[in-house]
Scaffold this motif. Sequence first.
Motif, PDB file in Angstrom:
ATOM      1  N   LEU A   1       1.083   4.119  -2.901  1.00  0.00           N
ATOM      2  CA  LEU A   1       0.878   5.525  -2.586  1.00  0.00           C
ATOM      3  C   LEU A   1       1.991   6.384  -3.171  1.00  0.00           C
ATOM      4  CD1 LEU A   1      -0.566   7.808  -1.100  1.00  0.00           C
ATOM      5  CD2 LEU A   1       0.695   7.184   0.968  1.00  0.00           C
TER       6      LEU A   1
ATOM      7  N   ARG B   1       0.841  -1.203   0.000  1.00  0.00           N
ATOM      8  CA  ARG B   1       0.000   0.000   0.000  1.00  0.00           C
ATOM      9  C   ARG B   1       0.875   1.253   0.000  1.00  0.00           C
ATOM     10  NH1 ARG B   1      -2.423   3.580   3.429  1.00  0.00           N
ATOM     11  NH2 ARG B   1      -4.566   4.201   2.914  1.00  0.00           N
ATOM     12  N   GLU B   2       1.968   1.223   0.773  1.00  0.00           N
ATOM     13  CA  GLU B   2       2.857   2.381   0.854  1.00  0.00           C
ATOM     14  C   GLU B   2       3.547   2.631  -0.498  1.00  0.00           C
ATOM     15  OE1 GLU B   2       2.707  -0.057   3.086  1.00  0.00           O
ATOM     16  OE2 GLU B   2       1.667   1.144   4.616  1.00  0.00           O
TER      17      GLU B   2
ATOM     18  N   TYR C   1      -6.542   6.344   0.610  1.00  0.00           N
ATOM     19  CA  TYR C   1      -5.610   7.461   0.790  1.00  0.00           C
ATOM     20  C   TYR C   1      -5.962   8.579  -0.181  1.00  0.00           C
ATOM     21  CZ  TYR C   1      -3.132   5.094  -3.090  1.00  0.00           C
ATOM     22  OH  TYR C   1      -2.805   4.480  -4.266  1.00  0.00           O
ATOM     23  N   SER C   2      -5.548   9.787   0.203  1.00  0.00           N
ATOM     24  CA  SER C   2      -5.807  10.956  -0.628  1.00  0.00           C
ATOM     25  C   SER C   2      -4.766  12.009  -0.299  1.00  0.00           C
ATOM     26  CB  SER C   2      -7.226  11.489  -0.368  1.00  0.00           C
ATOM     27  OG  SER C   2      -7.389  11.793   1.003  1.00  0.00           O
TER      28      SER C   2
ATOM     29  N   GLU D   1       1.356   9.191  -5.998  1.00  0.00           N
ATOM     30  CA  GLU D   1       1.694  10.597  -5.759  1.00  0.00           C
ATOM     31  C   GLU D   1       2.603  11.146  -6.859  1.00  0.00           C
ATOM     32  OE1 GLU D   1       2.901  13.473  -2.048  1.00  0.00           O
ATOM     33  OE2 GLU D   1       3.676  11.427  -2.047  1.00  0.00           O
TER      34      GLU D   1
ATOM     35  N   THR E   1      -8.921   3.901  -2.563  1.00  0.00           N
ATOM     36  CA  THR E   1      -7.834   3.166  -1.921  1.00  0.00           C
ATOM     37  C   THR E   1      -7.734   3.463  -0.438  1.00  0.00           C
ATOM     38  OG1 THR E   1      -6.313   4.958  -2.410  1.00  0.00           O
ATOM     39  CG2 THR E   1      -6.492   3.201  -4.044  1.00  0.00           C
TER      40      THR E   1
END
Length: 393
Positions: free
Chosen positions: A123, A119-120, A158-159, A127, A156
């Motif tokens: 992200l 997931r990291e 995240y934003s 980004e 997901t």
Amino acid sequence: MSAPPNSLIPQQTQRVSPVDLLRTLCEKQVTGSLWVASNGVNWLVVFEQGRVIYVTHDLEPLVRLGEQLQRQGGPGSVLAEEVRPLINTLFAQKLKEPASGRVGYEALLWLMRQQYLTREQALEVCERLTREALESLLLVSEGAVVFSPQTHLSQTGYSFELSALLTYCQERIRGWRALGAPVWSPYQRLYLTSHVTPQKQLPELHQQFRVHLRGLSFRHLAIQTNYDELKLAQSLLPYIREKVILLREPQPPFHQLPRLLPLQPIAPPVKPACTIACIDDSPTITNEIRRYLGDTGFEVIAVNEPLKALMQIVRLKPELILLDVGMPLLDGYELCRLLRKNPLFKKTPIVMVTGNTGFLDRAKATMVGATDYLTKPFSQEGLLKMVHRHLAV
């Protein structure tokens, strides 16, 4: 992403301020999709409750994802050598569908679900792709715009904060523009010339760069060498100026992206065309008027204390006065009457600003010497029409 769903983008183009547009949508905490079309390129910005989920455009979305996977894993990694071709195979058909730009995001989600990326890691890739697309969107000055309340994307969890994205991208744009006229796109292609002797002594280019200076763009060269593309361009600028490195047009389709303009010399400050005094006890109203008129060549002076307004107006000598009717202690009608008694303001346009629309209110404004009447709430267009009606600008 050749067209948004149901062909929502209008045929007519309009002037666009991407920064103002994005900030407005975030302030309203919207959820949905913003589409911007310009010069054959379609950008998509997806929001969730005012936060940015993803920004993309429809030029080679899988190629751009693949490059970021290579950057994430490094040359020769599983992501670069095995996963990248797999993504191209699985999602190539989707590139033929409308709104193909979001294919890159869908592929990124698939990689996370299949545990090719944590997931990291997903992200980080998301980004970088978002920043890259937003950077080009901020250069758009004219385009067709539409907002859809549907996101069409799986979430997901995240934003991103818009303010952080804008700060980063605007700083990058300033850095690119500071390079000057030779550089106008991160997608310009670089070629090393062996027959040119530089006029001044330059260090020998590192072999890592020399092998790639055969038509790779700044952006693609940065991927290959694992450098930041802006820092790479800054380091190569002396060689470009000495024509040791030649720049060529971006490879299609990236030639469709908006061009960077070099920084212009700082011009001396120009006196605003006219000074407008806005007298209102509400800072919210004066700030709104200042925002509406601030970028149109006018200097707007806010006066929020009615009892001190007369002295301030005498000192300022504005070309036009916007005067609120409903103020405590000294209302707009009385202040207008006092201003008209002063010889300095016999002919100065005074526009009464009020939520009252009755005939008696207008008659009272005329009796105390008001020039015109502006009803709240008003739009920027309505305010500008009123100002231009009474000023020779």
